[in-house]
Scaffold this motif. Structure first.
Motif, PDB file in Angstrom:
ATOM      1  N   VAL A  47       2.496   8.405 -45.079  1.00  0.00           N
ATOM      2  CA  VAL A  47       3.720   7.700 -44.714  1.00  0.00           C
ATOM      3  C   VAL A  47       4.127   6.833 -45.904  1.00  0.00           C
ATOM      4  N   ILE A  48       5.311   7.099 -46.436  1.00  0.00           N
ATOM      5  CA  ILE A  48       5.851   6.289 -47.534  1.00  0.00           C
ATOM      6  C   ILE A  48       6.846   5.315 -46.913  1.00  0.00           C
ATOM      7  N   ILE A  49       6.649   4.033 -47.122  1.00  0.00           N
ATOM      8  CA  ILE A  49       7.545   3.041 -46.514  1.00  0.00           C
ATOM      9  C   ILE A  49       8.271   2.289 -47.617  1.00  0.00           C
ATOM     10  N   THR A  50       9.583   2.211 -47.473  1.00  0.00           N
ATOM     11  CA  THR A  50      10.406   1.605 -48.511  1.00  0.00           C
ATOM     12  C   THR A  50      11.396   0.614 -47.923  1.00  0.00           C
ATOM     13  N   GLY A  51      11.826  -0.291 -48.748  1.00  0.00           N
ATOM     14  CA  GLY A  51      12.809  -1.296 -48.360  1.00  0.00           C
ATOM     15  C   GLY A  51      13.112  -2.164 -49.551  1.00  0.00           C
ATOM     16  N   ILE A  52      14.005  -3.109 -49.384  1.00  0.00           N
ATOM     17  CA  ILE A  52      14.359  -4.023 -50.465  1.00  0.00           C
ATOM     18  C   ILE A  52      14.484  -5.429 -49.910  1.00  0.00           C
ATOM     19  N   GLY A  53      14.244  -6.426 -50.740  1.00  0.00           N
ATOM     20  CA  GLY A  53      14.327  -7.812 -50.274  1.00  0.00           C
ATOM     21  C   GLY A  53      13.237  -8.118 -49.264  1.00  0.00           C
ATOM     22  N   LYS A  54      13.598  -8.852 -48.209  1.00  0.00           N
ATOM     23  CA  LYS A  54      12.619  -9.213 -47.176  1.00  0.00           C
ATOM     24  C   LYS A  54      12.088  -7.982 -46.451  1.00  0.00           C
ATOM     25  N   SER A  55      12.928  -6.947 -46.343  1.00  0.00           N
ATOM     26  CA  SER A  55      12.481  -5.707 -45.699  1.00  0.00           C
ATOM     27  C   SER A  55      11.351  -5.056 -46.486  1.00  0.00           C
ATOM     28  N   ALA A  56      11.335  -5.245 -47.799  1.00  0.00           N
ATOM     29  CA  ALA A  56      10.260  -4.703 -48.625  1.00  0.00           C
ATOM     30  C   ALA A  56       8.946  -5.410 -48.313  1.00  0.00           C
ATOM     31  N   ILE A  57       9.031  -6.700 -48.059  1.00  0.00           N
ATOM     32  CA  ILE A  57       7.824  -7.466 -47.707  1.00  0.00           C
ATOM     33  C   ILE A  57       7.274  -6.978 -46.371  1.00  0.00           C
ATOM     34  N   ASN A 151      22.697 -20.655 -39.926  1.00  0.00           N
ATOM     35  CA  ASN A 151      23.851 -20.043 -40.587  1.00  0.00           C
ATOM     36  C   ASN A 151      23.923 -18.532 -40.348  1.00  0.00           C
ATOM     37  N   ASN A 152      22.942 -18.026 -39.591  1.00  0.00           N
ATOM     38  CA  ASN A 152      22.859 -16.595 -39.287  1.00  0.00           C
ATOM     39  C   ASN A 152      22.812 -15.756 -40.569  1.00  0.00           C
ATOM     40  N   LEU A 153      22.085 -16.284 -41.573  1.00  0.00           N
ATOM     41  CA  LEU A 153      22.029 -15.603 -42.869  1.00  0.00           C
ATOM     42  C   LEU A 153      20.601 -15.221 -43.268  1.00  0.00           C
ATOM     43  N   ALA A 154      19.693 -16.188 -43.266  1.00  0.00           N
ATOM     44  CA  ALA A 154      18.319 -15.921 -43.726  1.00  0.00           C
ATOM     45  C   ALA A 154      17.624 -14.928 -42.801  1.00  0.00           C
ATOM     46  N   PRO A 155      17.091 -13.829 -43.347  1.00  0.00           N
ATOM     47  CA  PRO A 155      16.386 -12.848 -42.511  1.00  0.00           C
ATOM     48  C   PRO A 155      15.177 -13.491 -41.823  1.00  0.00           C
ATOM     49  N   THR A 156      15.259 -13.635 -40.545  1.00  0.00           N
ATOM     50  CA  THR A 156      14.184 -14.252 -39.754  1.00  0.00           C
ATOM     51  C   THR A 156      13.918 -13.396 -38.514  1.00  0.00           C
ATOM     52  N   THR A 157      14.825 -13.444 -37.578  1.00  0.00           N
ATOM     53  CA  THR A 157      14.682 -12.641 -36.367  1.00  0.00           C
ATOM     54  C   THR A 157      14.646 -11.151 -36.702  1.00  0.00           C
ATOM     55  N   SER A 158      15.488 -10.736 -37.638  1.00  0.00           N
ATOM     56  CA  SER A 158      15.576  -9.313 -37.974  1.00  0.00           C
ATOM     57  C   SER A 158      14.288  -8.800 -38.596  1.00  0.00           C
ATOM     58  N   THR A 159      13.671  -9.582 -39.476  1.00  0.00           N
ATOM     59  CA  THR A 159      12.426  -9.124 -40.108  1.00  0.00           C
ATOM     60  C   THR A 159      11.263  -9.152 -39.112  1.00  0.00           C
ATOM     61  N   THR A 160      11.310 -10.104 -38.180  1.00  0.00           N
ATOM     62  CA  THR A 160      10.287 -10.132 -37.131  1.00  0.00           C
ATOM     63  C   THR A 160      10.387  -8.873 -36.278  1.00  0.00           C
ATOM     64  N   ALA A 161      11.602  -8.476 -35.967  1.00  0.00           N
ATOM     65  CA  ALA A 161      11.813  -7.259 -35.172  1.00  0.00           C
ATOM     66  C   ALA A 161      11.308  -6.030 -35.927  1.00  0.00           C
TER      67      ALA A 161
END
Length: 321
Positions: A47-57, A151-161
């Protein structure tokens, strides 16, 4: 409102927002999730997993979870992929792309290149109608109503999901593989966790002395044996069979109940039918027996013969307790 109260209110609000979003993921699961799991399970590749920014983490963490639970996985940064790292994708590999929007420039460049290689793509995205969602073979929806950021900007809830969806994938694969605690130990040999999964009674008894007396051994010599072997106990053997044990507690009870004890023997003061454990048993099983019976020592056996002693202090020293 005091500053302390304000801080606690913001923290509680953050947790509440994220908890609500995670709970809603169960409503977003579709048969496509099960199909994606089955495809990975049946795949001959990694499985190769890719992303960028917080999604990469987040991708890195999911890779670690998959590797530790028996599914080979590799992280590939989305930006680096289009500058040479695409070469890490092999013919049978499955690619998971993580992106909240599914429309980032890097993803739009990367996805068509992966499709040219004929590899299947699984999207973990909060926008199933995005470029990524439309171009993927399987879509795992991680839509969140809002970020915990005011501000609904910093990836928080989305990265947790994203992280939770990755955990769900990993655990489903673990379940399909029948991945056991013994399998887990192969990938976690270090630290206290590893020891709980692989350390055996024999590993402990081999480091201890082996106190033993016969039923006719006089009390003085029994006390000497217990003291010299420093385990607070001695086994009582007759014809190489364990017929009892004498513990520090037995000695104390003898002294309390007898004004004269020089004529007593091990058979007079021993405890019969002592708790025993097999040499091949896990050390964590020994701990459970000790705690359940509220005792400090266990007699270890191998093929029905006396093999040694496990003391609770051994388990503390090994970090099991």
């Amino acid at each position: 409102m005091k500053l302390e109260e304000k801080i606690l209110a913001v923290a509680k609000d953050t947790i509440s927002i994220e908890a609500k979003a995670i709970a809603n993921l169960t409503n977003l699961l579709t048969p496509e999730f099960a199909q994606a799991v089955q495809y990975i399970y049946n795949s001959k590749g990694r499985v190769i997993i890719t992303g960028i920014g917080k999604s990469a983490i987040i991708a890195n963490k999911i890779v670690a979870t998959l590797n530790s639970t028996g599914t080979p996985a590799v992280f590939m940064h989305a930006a680096d992929a289009i500058h040479g790292d695409l070469g890490s994708i092999l013919e049978d590999d499955v690619v998971i792309c993580i992106s909240k929007s599914g429309n980032t420039p890097e993803i739009k460049v990367l996805v068509p290149l992966i499709k040219n290689f004929k590899n299947r793509i699984i999207a973990i995205t909060g926008n199933k109608d995005s470029f990524l969602g439309q171009q993927s073979d399987f879509v795992l929806n991680t839509y969140v109503e809002k970020e915990a950021c005011p501000n609904n900007l910093a990836p928080t809830t989305s990265t947790t999901a994203q992280l939770v969806m990755g955990d769900a994938l990993a655990i489903c694969l673990l379940d399909l593989k029948g991945f056991s605690s013994r399998d887990f130990a192969k990938y976690h040999p270090g630290g206290a966790l590893g020891k709980k999964l692989y350390l055996r009674v024999s590993d402990i008894t081999s480091q201890n002395m082996k106190p033993q007396v016969s039923p006719t051994t006089n009390v003085r010599d029994v006390i000497v044996e217990i003291s010299e072997k420093m385990l607070g106990v001695t086994a009582v053997l007759e014809n190489d069979k364990i017929i009892g044990i004498v513990t520090d507690g037995d000695i104390r009870r003898m002294l309390r109940n007898n004004d004269e004890f020089i004529h007593l023997t091990a058979a007079d003061i021993m405890s019969k039918n002592p708790k025993t454990i097999e040499q091949d048993s896990l050390a964590i099983d020994a701990l459970e027996m000790l705690e359940k019976n509220k005792i400090s020592q266990l007699i270890a056996e191998e093929d029905g013969k006396y093999a040694g002693v496990v003391h609770i202090h051994n388990l503390i020293r090994e970090g099991i307790l």
